[in-house]
Each structure stands twice: as C-alpha cells, then as structure tokens.
Scaffold this motif. Structure first.
Motif, mmCIF file in Angstrom:
data_model
loop_
_atom_site.group_PDB
_atom_site.id
_atom_site.type_symbol
_atom_site.label_atom_id
_atom_site.label_comp_id
_atom_site.label_asym_id
_atom_site.label_seq_id
_atom_site.Cartn_x
_atom_site.Cartn_y
_atom_site.Cartn_z
ATOM 1 N N TYR A 139 0.924 -1.249 0.006
ATOM 2 C CA TYR A 139 0.018 0.097 -0.061
ATOM 3 C C TYR A 139 0.885 1.079 0.106
ATOM 4 O O TYR A 139 1.790 1.352 0.779
ATOM 5 C CB TYR A 139 -0.887 0.031 1.224
ATOM 6 C CG TYR A 139 -1.766 -1.237 1.075
ATOM 7 C CD1 TYR A 139 -2.982 -1.335 0.526
ATOM 8 C CD2 TYR A 139 -1.483 -2.330 1.892
ATOM 9 C CE1 TYR A 139 -3.709 -2.357 0.703
ATOM 10 C CE2 TYR A 139 -2.189 -3.542 2.002
ATOM 11 C CZ TYR A 139 -3.503 -3.424 1.235
ATOM 12 O OH TYR A 139 -4.356 -4.601 1.460
ATOM 13 N N GLU A 205 -6.467 -3.713 5.768
ATOM 14 C CA GLU A 205 -6.398 -3.481 4.594
ATOM 15 C C GLU A 205 -7.561 -2.685 4.443
ATOM 16 O O GLU A 205 -7.370 -1.871 3.137
ATOM 17 C CB GLU A 205 -6.189 -5.034 4.010
ATOM 18 C CG GLU A 205 -4.632 -5.774 4.245
ATOM 19 C CD GLU A 205 -4.523 -6.998 3.421
ATOM 20 O OE1 GLU A 205 -3.650 -6.778 2.579
ATOM 21 O OE2 GLU A 205 -5.393 -7.971 3.750
ATOM 22 N N LEU A 208 -6.860 0.775 4.776
ATOM 23 C CA LEU A 208 -5.806 1.277 3.746
ATOM 24 C C LEU A 208 -6.224 1.433 2.293
ATOM 25 O O LEU A 208 -5.577 2.097 1.462
ATOM 26 C CB LEU A 208 -4.419 0.402 3.469
ATOM 27 C CG LEU A 208 -3.646 0.424 5.045
ATOM 28 C CD1 LEU A 208 -2.684 -0.879 4.954
ATOM 29 C CD2 LEU A 208 -2.871 1.746 5.050
ATOM 30 N N CYS A 209 -7.503 0.884 2.158
ATOM 31 C CA CYS A 209 -8.181 0.841 0.889
ATOM 32 C C CYS A 209 -9.341 1.852 0.869
ATOM 33 O O CYS A 209 -10.184 2.313 0.036
ATOM 34 C CB CYS A 209 -8.869 -0.197 0.537
ATOM 35 S SG CYS A 209 -7.722 -1.560 -0.189
#
Length: 622
Positions: A139, A205, A208-209
């Motif tokens: 990322y 995750e 982070l998206c």
C-alpha cells in the motif's frame, strides 16, 4: 604532414543549419553538444527537421536558448516510431546526462510503502522500500518514512497487528512491551486465534483501501452484541478501537471525498527558482506531501517546468489514475498517453478551476509558495556563510563544494571513513560517501593512516571520473576532523596525486576539547581560531558534527552487521533466504556445522548439491 590547426571548431547557428540536409520529418530526440562533447540540451520533437530548423533562425529566442545555440558545436539524433516514445526517451536521457540547459529534477529518492506480509498465519505489517519482491500486499506510495511510521502507529493502535520480525515472533515465550501498551494482540503467545487475527488484518487492509466507515459500522455492531451478551471486557476493547479509529481519521487532515487516487502537483516559481509540491492521495486519504526544487533558468515557462518535472518524476515510478495540476503543461495529451502506457490503464491530467479538486490544488500551491520562500531565505543565509568561510580562511572565493572527512572505529575494529558534502544549498546528502577501511598494514587505531587511505581512494577516483574537473565533482575546500597530524597526512596524499590547488583546513577540538575553542590548522600557516560567537565558527561546527554523525552511523551499521555475521555467510551458494532456513531448522550456525549430510538435505530449499557443499565446508576445514 599537415600541422594541427589551433582554430576552434565552429559553433552556433551554422553548425545547426548544416544538419538540416540529413534530417526528415520523423519524431525523435536530439542532443546539442558543446566543443568538448558535453551535452548542453536534450529535446524531443514530433518533426525533427522542423524543430532543428527553429534553432537555425537568427531571432525569436529567449536569452537561455540563445546561449545554448551559441555554444552548440555538434548534435546527435535518435528517431522513434512515435512522439510518445520520444517523450519517454527524452526524460530518461535528461535524468542520465543532466544537461546544463534542461529543467532537471535533482531529487530521485524512492518512496516507502506499507507491506502486509503473506508468509505466515499471523501476517506482519511493516515499512517497505525498494523492489516489491516479498510476498504480500503493498500500500502506497507514502511521501516519506515519517508518513509511513505515523500510519503504522495508527494501524497498530487500532488493529493491534504485530510488527516484529519472523525470527523474533517464533522465539517469544511471553508477550512483549507492544502488547502491554496495547499496540499488539500478542499472537506470538496465542493471545488471539489465527481466525480473529486474520479478521483484524482484513480490517487494516480495508482501512488502507479507504473503507474505514464500513469498519466502524461493523465494530459498532459487534460492541452492541458483546454488551448485550454482558461480555463487557470485549465491548470495552471494541469501544477503544472505534475511538482510536475516529482519532486517526481526525488526525489525517486532508481527506477528500471526491478524489480516491491522485497526485496533487502544484508549481510556484520566483526569481529564477521553482518549488513543486506533491500531495499523495490514496483511498481518499492524504498519505503525505513532499517538496521538490528542480533546476530551472530565469526565462523558463511554467508549462515547460511542470512537463519536465512530471516526465522525470514518473520515469521510475508508477503514476496514479489522476494527476491534478496547478498549471497546464505543453503536451497534456502526449503526457497522458505516455503515463497511461506505463501504468497499463488510463491516466487523466486535470487542471481544475473550481470545486474540491481546485481547493486541493490551492492548498498544495500555498505549500509550494511557503516552501520556496523558506528555501530562498536559507540559501541567502548559506551564501553569507560561504563568503564568511572564504574570508576566514583566505580562500579565492566562496566554496561551491565543501568536503568534510571523519573516521570512526573502536580500538581499530570496524573502522570506517566518512565524507559529507555541503554547498550553496546546504547539505548535499546524495553526495555523501562512506569508506570501509581495508588497509592490512595499518596499526589498529592509526587515525593518520586511516585518513590517508580515505583521501588516497577519494582522489584516485576523482582523477579517474573527472580528470578535467568539468563535472563539478572536485571540492573547493577540504575540512578534516583533526589537527596538525591529520593535515600533514592528507597533504602528503594530495602531493602524491599532484593536487596542489585545493585548500585544506584541519578542525581540532582545541583547549579542554570544548566546542567554541576549536583550532584551525593549515599547511605552512600558523594555527588560528575564530571568535567564540562568529557565525562561521558555528557553521564549521555544524559541518564537523554532521560528518561525525554520518561516520558514527556508518560504523554502528558495520558493527551490527558484524555481530549478526555467522560462518554460513562464507559458504558458497548460501544466501539470506537459505541462511534463515538453516538457522530456523537447526537453531544455530554451530549446529549446522555439526549436522550430518542427510539432515542438511532435509532442510526446505537446500538441494542435495548444496547440502554436500555445506557439509564439505564445515568438515573439510576441521
């Protein structure tokens, strides 16, 4: 036999005009060179003949282009199939050759990413820089190591993921401090099940998206369920995670709702200098910003500067889906096509006039303006200090490149030499160099001998790389950490290489080794000192301290590497991965050395041939 002519080769418009006969209308890249074959300028053209003919005109050029034409003694050409190929080749050559008259991006550092590993039931989350070879999800990019570290701290506080290495994870028998301060769920000792840990990884995750709202909603539902079931401890833990997640979102500052993935690029120019500010927006989050100061001329247009910056900036980087710019560039369609080809999907270049994107550009532009003002103020101060240095040490002029040398060792072990470089724009960190002292005939702790070895290698390389001193690699002043002995040692090396015109000053601690009482030693001159409150003295102290910091850091890194070294490092065919596998299987290098052949063959990743090599290495030595 005809005597060689002293007439200089022709230069200028007539030289350029002579090439027109051999050029056609193909797209391509051209290089303009001076009488000594140094590249002055690299350019691209949709039509090479038309572009070169424009330089052959007697009028209509800016002062910068007129100087370039006047210095041109020859040209080189490369044709390409398309103008897009020419654009990519042009920016690549500019970065390689650094021509005098091109806009040049001087900072080319890579950006860090966050990596969630995929080689364990309990994935690790960590900072990653460089090639993406390790298995896992990446990322980024983040603007700096600081931006990555802040995000990692936030993720640990919210999701309690481990950041320890696999070796440390496997060796734990009780929770570490990270668990005690509520930064890790302690999967190393079974405080959380693999299923629950994988769920937190998935949540991290998703965050982070850009799916933090979805995570908050699910955590809120789980908290209510836990509370209804009277699992108050679990409900309190979920409440703390929701609170931490809210704090993270508040602390991030710029979080545009309508921009999911983009780089905001704003340019401000003033007095022949430029600052480009880049903000990284990923997953509707601000992942940091960074400023750049490309080399420009006084008469370069903003469109040319911004296009050159974008071309060089993304030459080795993956572009996002959108570039949101403060100014139009010369060839927006061409640049979009080139970047889209690099990314493998469409890249849009936008210059917004209103709305959220325009506000983002205004913010970046304000940062660029303020950064350039600070940079210009620092440069003015640096200019005064360099002039003061010239006056203090009787130099012919303000030094443009100062090299400072220091050594570091512990009783002669892990000895290293360090060189730092400073100039009109401050510390030039991309020019720093370290030297592993390798003189076998040196007495351990011989500082004079170490300094001689470092300077011998430095001047030997300088003479090879820049024999005519045309590339700006030669120093105008040497500062040596030490007194008369070090100065004498360096002077002998300079004489050995025929270098007699570079001033050198030794900086000794002076009376009681107190800062402010430094003594300065020069060849053939009396020892001198500067006033206690002289700004030049503080400047020299900063240079010496920076060299000392760099030398100590280099020494510590070498020492740490030596501590972790094992006999396996010398076995042919055993790299880092196989070394880890062998140590994990046997527990120590000593146990590997005692292992029989069949046990070595049983290690994952070790072939029969390599097992025989390892066995032979340890047993034949005995």
């Amino acid at each position: 036999m005809t005597a060689p002519s002293d007439t200089p080769p022709p230069q200028g418009r007539k030289v350029i005009q002579a090439y027109l006969k051999s050029l056609d209308s193909s797209p391509g890249v051209y290089r303009m060179l001076d009488a000594e074959s140094r590249v002055l300028y690299v350019g691209k053209a949709r039509n090479l003949r038309a572009r070169v003919s424009s330089y052959a005109r007697p009028t209509g050029h800016s002062a910068r282009i007129s100087r370039m034409i006047a210095n041109t003694a020859s040209m080189m050409f490369l044709t390409t199939k398309t103008e897009t190929e020419a654009l990519l080749l042009e920016q690549n050559l500019i970065k390689q050759l650094k021509p005098k008259f091109n806009v040049l991006l001087r900072d080319d550092k890579s950006f860090p990413n966050i990596l969630v590993t995929a080689d364990s039931d309990y994935p690790q989350i960590k900072k990653h820089r460089g090639a993406k070879k390790e298995k896992g999800s990446y990322y980024g990019p983040f603007a700096s190591a600081g931006a990555v570290n802040r995000t990692l701290n936030q993720l640990q506080r919210v999701f309690l993921l481990r950041d320890c290495s696999n070796a440390m994870f496997d060796s734990r028998t009780r929770p570490c401090l990270q668990h005690q301060i509520k930064r890790c769920s302690a999967p190393c000792v079974g405080k959380i099940s693999p299923e629950d840990y994988r769920q937190t990884v998935r949540d991290a995750e998703r965050f982070l998206c850009g799916k933090s709202t979805e995570i908050q909603g699910r955590l809120a539902r789980e908290m209510e369920e836990a509370s209804a079931a009277m699992e108050f401890e679990r409900a309190a833990a979920l409440r703390d995670r929701i609170k931490a997640l809210t704090q993270v979102q508040t602390a991030q500052g710029i979080n545009p709702q309508g921009v999911k993935e983009a780089d905001i690029i704003a340019l401000h120019m003033e007095s022949g200098q430029a600052c480009v500010q880049v903000f990284f927006i990923r997953a509707n989050q601000n992942w940091g910003n960074r400023d750049y100061y490309p080399r420009v001329g006084a008469d370069v247009e903003e469109a040319e500067v911004l296009e050159a910056f974008i071309g060089q900036f993304y030459d080795t980087r993956e572009p996002p889906r959108q570039l949101i710019l403060s100014n139009e560039i010369e060839n927006p369609d061409l640049m979009a096509e080139a970047l889209s080809g690099k990314l493998g999907r469409k890249v849009d270049l936008l210059v917004p006039k209103r709305g959220e994107k325009a506000e983002l550009v205004d913010g970046a532009l304000r940062n660029a303006r303020e950064s350039l003002a600070r940079k210009m103020a620092e440069t003015a101060t640096q200019t005064k200090l360099l002039q003061g240095l010239a006056d203090a040490f009787d130099l012919p002029g303000p030094p443009q490149r100062i090299e400072v040398y220091d050594n570091s060792h512990i009783q002669g072990t892990n000895a290293v030499g360090a060189m730092i470089v400073a100039g009109p724009e401050g510390m030039m960190k991309n020019q720093y160099r370290k030297f592993n002292i390798r003189g076998d005939d040196l007495t351990p702790g011989d500082d004079f001998g170490m300094m001689k070895e470092v300077l011998h290698r430095r001047f030997k390389r300088l003479i090879k790389e820049d024999p005519d001193r045309s590339r700006g690699l030669w120093p105008d002043l040497l500062l040596i950490d030490g007194g008369a002995g070090q100065v004498s040692a360096v002077a002998s090396i300079m004489a050995q290489h025929g270098v007699e015109d570079i001033p050198m000053v030794g900086v000794a601690k002076g009376i009681d080794r107190d800062a402010g009482k430094e003594e300065f030693h020069r060849v053939g001159k009396r020892v001198m000192a500067l006033r206690h409150n002289d700004p030049v003295l503080y400047f020299v102290q900063r240079l010496r301290d920076e060299a000392h910091r760099f030398a100590i850091g280099t020494h510590r890194a070498k020492r740490a590497k030596g501590v972790s070294a094992t006999p396996l490092d010398d076995v042919p065919g055993v790299g880092a991965a196989r070394k880890r596998a062998l140590l994990a299987h046997f527990g120590s290098a000593k146990a590997v050395g005692r292992a029989n052949l069949s046990d070595l063959k049983a290690v994952e990743g070790v072939s029969d041939a390599l097992a025989e090599t390892i066995y032979g290495y340890f047993h034949e030595r005995g």
